[in-house]
Design an enzyme around this catalytic site. Structure first.
Site, mmCIF file in Angstrom:
data_model
loop_
_atom_site.group_PDB
_atom_site.id
_atom_site.type_symbol
_atom_site.label_atom_id
_atom_site.label_comp_id
_atom_site.label_asym_id
_atom_site.label_seq_id
_atom_site.Cartn_x
_atom_site.Cartn_y
_atom_site.Cartn_z
ATOM 1 N N ARG A 168 -16.885 7.639 -20.564
ATOM 2 C CA ARG A 168 -16.382 6.546 -21.399
ATOM 3 C C ARG A 168 -15.145 5.965 -20.996
ATOM 4 O O ARG A 168 -14.675 4.863 -21.049
ATOM 5 C CB ARG A 168 -16.439 7.049 -22.979
ATOM 6 N N LYS A 187 -19.181 23.071 -1.615
ATOM 7 C CA LYS A 187 -17.859 22.673 -2.248
ATOM 8 C C LYS A 187 -16.856 23.455 -1.605
ATOM 9 O O LYS A 187 -16.850 24.601 -0.905
ATOM 10 C CB LYS A 187 -17.784 23.435 -3.823
ATOM 11 N N GLY A 209 -25.453 21.796 -12.581
ATOM 12 C CA GLY A 209 -25.274 22.947 -12.200
ATOM 13 C C GLY A 209 -25.730 24.141 -12.540
ATOM 14 O O GLY A 209 -27.001 24.416 -12.283
ATOM 15 N N SER A 210 -25.291 24.757 -13.825
ATOM 16 C CA SER A 210 -25.745 26.087 -14.333
ATOM 17 C C SER A 210 -27.019 25.551 -15.241
ATOM 18 O O SER A 210 -27.958 26.627 -15.511
ATOM 19 C CB SER A 210 -24.779 26.776 -15.150
ATOM 20 N N GLY A 233 -22.028 20.133 -17.620
ATOM 21 C CA GLY A 233 -22.556 20.371 -19.034
ATOM 22 C C GLY A 233 -23.885 19.724 -19.156
ATOM 23 O O GLY A 233 -24.442 19.895 -20.277
ATOM 24 N N GLY A 249 -20.162 24.332 -16.428
ATOM 25 C CA GLY A 249 -20.487 25.944 -16.570
ATOM 26 C C GLY A 249 -20.722 26.171 -18.143
ATOM 27 O O GLY A 249 -20.589 27.433 -18.700
#
Lengths: 308, 204
Positions: free
Chosen positions: A167, A83, A237-238, A216, A155
């Site tokens: 959506r 990133k 990610g997390s 998420g 996160g």
């Protein structure tokens, strides 16, 4: 010797095509990268800190130390992404010199420019950028992005914003398809996007580049939900390395837990429309990432609002 | 008119939709293959590009590796699909391949591939592409880049180190469908004749 043309749009978008149906996992060191590759990740994202920690610790989040990126590149054979901050073209130049396979110009890091994103046409390495709606996605593509990911709220372990953004993007694409050609000019103005791209989307019913979902995703069910809503693949990610038993107190237990969750999310992404497989891989995964509800985050701290 | 050919595309991960698009445009029926039972009744199979480590792992998990080894029809393998079929993996193709042999993504490229017996070159898109290092005696070279093999045929297998599914030139897929048609036809010919004496006389 025939002419080898590098960095063409087809070569840049081509790698994203090869990643489709796969899971791209955030990793902060070589050990995590190996766990991710072993679990079937189609690529890894090399980071200094995962979004959940950035959120908790605060401060300025920047490009990872090249040492860390090289260590991860040496550990795995799958593509390695990294990133840079929004608009920070010098970080992007460094990442290109390091030969990362994709650059994520990411809102998860602290933006370096409040007005301009990186001019991605000037680079040989391809870029992926975040978007919360169709206009934002098309603006990034017109700047040269070769792949889009819907942002979600990184996160958090809360899938709600990822769903909202998918959506928004896919719904707007369907809506464009119902317009007459002479109505597309006003639509382009409304989306604040170039007319040619708006027209292409209206005619083809999709974005001109591969579109993943991020922000998420914490469970196999989350991944399957995104795929069924139309994502080409997912970024986690997390959600993986922030799950399981305590990484410090019980390292072996933690490795077992995160490996199993990583494998389960990979399987769920491939077999997204087979509920029996999903039930199977969701069983007994241990403690998921605790997470925070995206709705509880004050407006000013929301990462999704970074970039425009 | 003969019935359309049924072609499976391994859909675990990678560019399977692009292959499906090209094959449908050429008139084939396409099935996405994620579990072994989906191989039943197929005339041919495509192993697409993607991440070979991911594809191999997911294939092993659902015993698709064994099922693919038991599949008797023609197979087209592109990029990662070629790696999956090589000596070090499923061992169906008599060749050795180096992965990511041109380097990382910044070294990915497109270039004109020379096709054996054809004047018009084929635009090849090479994405973190593998390189064929050694070929068995029975393998014929159909396409070359800078004098190196990039499109080869090993019996019923057609293998490319580049991505014919990413361009509008359909010659590789057409050639594959010809192989599939020929083998399907051979299969019919070897069945005992059922249409009466006339057919037998024609065959004799």
């Amino acid at each position: 010797m025939s002419q080898h043309e590098r960095g063409t749009l087809r070569v840049k978008t081509g790698l994203a095509e090869m990643l489709k149906g796969g899971v791209i996992m955030d990793v902060i060191d070589a050990d995590q990268a190996r766990i991710a590759e072993e679990a079937g990740a189609c690529a890894v994202m090399a980071l200094e800190r995962v979004p959940a920690d950035i959120r908790q610790e605060g401060g300025v989040a920047r490009m990872a130390d090249p040492l860390k990126i090289k260590e991860i590149q040496e550990a795995v054979s799958v593509p390695v992404m990294a990133k840079c901050r929004i608009g920070h073209f010098a970080e992007a130049q460094i990442l290109e010199a390091l030969e990362v396979d994709y650059i994520d110009e990411s809102e998860v890091l602290t933006p370096a420019d409040v007005e301009h994103h990186v001019d991605k046409w000037g680079f040989t390495v391809p870029f992926v950028c975040g978007a919360t709606n169709l206009g934002e996605a098309l603006r990034r593509i017109s700047e040269g992005a070769a792949m889009i990911r819907t942002k979600g709220e990184a996160g958090t372990g809360d899938i709600v914003n990822a769903v909202t953004h998918m959506r928004a993007v896919f719904g707007a694409i369907r809506a464009l398809g119902s317009l007459r050609v002479d109505e597309l000019h006003a639509a382009a103005k409304e989306h604040r996007a170039p007319y040619e791209l708006v027209r292409w989307v209206a005619e083809n019913g999709r974005l001109p580049v591969v579109t993943f979902t991020a922000g998420g995703i914490a469970t196999p069910a989350d991944a399957a939900l995104c795929m069924q809503l139309g994502a080409d693949g997912v970024f986690v990610g997390s959600g993986i390395f922030k799950s399981g038993r305590d990484a410090v107190l019980d390292r072996d237990g933690w490795i077992e837990d995160v490996s199993r969750r990583a494998r389960a999310i990979v399987e769920a992404t491939t077999h997204f429309d087979d509920p029996k497989v999903l039930a199977d891989v969701s069983t007994g995964l241990g403690q998921p990432m605790v997470g925070i509800s995206a709705a509880s985050i004050p407006e000013a701290e929301r990462l999704e609002a970074r970039g425009w | 008119m003969s019935a359309p050919l049924n072609i499976g595309v391994l859909a675990l991960q990678g560019a399977f939709r692009e292959h499906a698009r090209v094959l449908r445009a050429l008139g084939a029926e396409v099935v996405e293959v994620r579990v072994p039972s989906q191989l039943d009744g197929l005339d041919g199979l495509v192993l697409p590009g993607g991440e070979s480590t991911t594809i191999v792992r997911l294939a092993e998990l659902y015993r698709l590796d064994e099922a693919i080894c038991g599949f008797a029809g023609p197979i087209l393998g592109t990029c990662a699909g070629m790696i999956v079929l090589d000596r070090e993996h499923l061992g169906l193709a008599d060749l050795s391949v180096d992965r990511n042999a041109y380097g990382r993504q910044v070294r990915s490229f497109e270039a004109d591939v020379d096709l054996a017996g054809e004047a018009e070159p084929l635009r090849g898109v090479f994405i973190r592409a593998p390189r064929i290092r050694a070929l068995g005696d029975g393998v014929s070279v159909l396409g070359e880049l800078d004098g190196e093999p990039v499109l080869v045929r090993d019996g019923r297998l057609l293998l490319a180190s580049f991505h014919p599914e990413l361009t509008d030139d359909t010659r590789v897929h057409e050639r594959f469908l010809e192989m599939v048609r020929a083998q399907a036809h051979e299969g019919e010919a070897s069945l005992p004749p059922t249409n009466g004496k006339e057919e037998i006389r024609v065959g004799a």
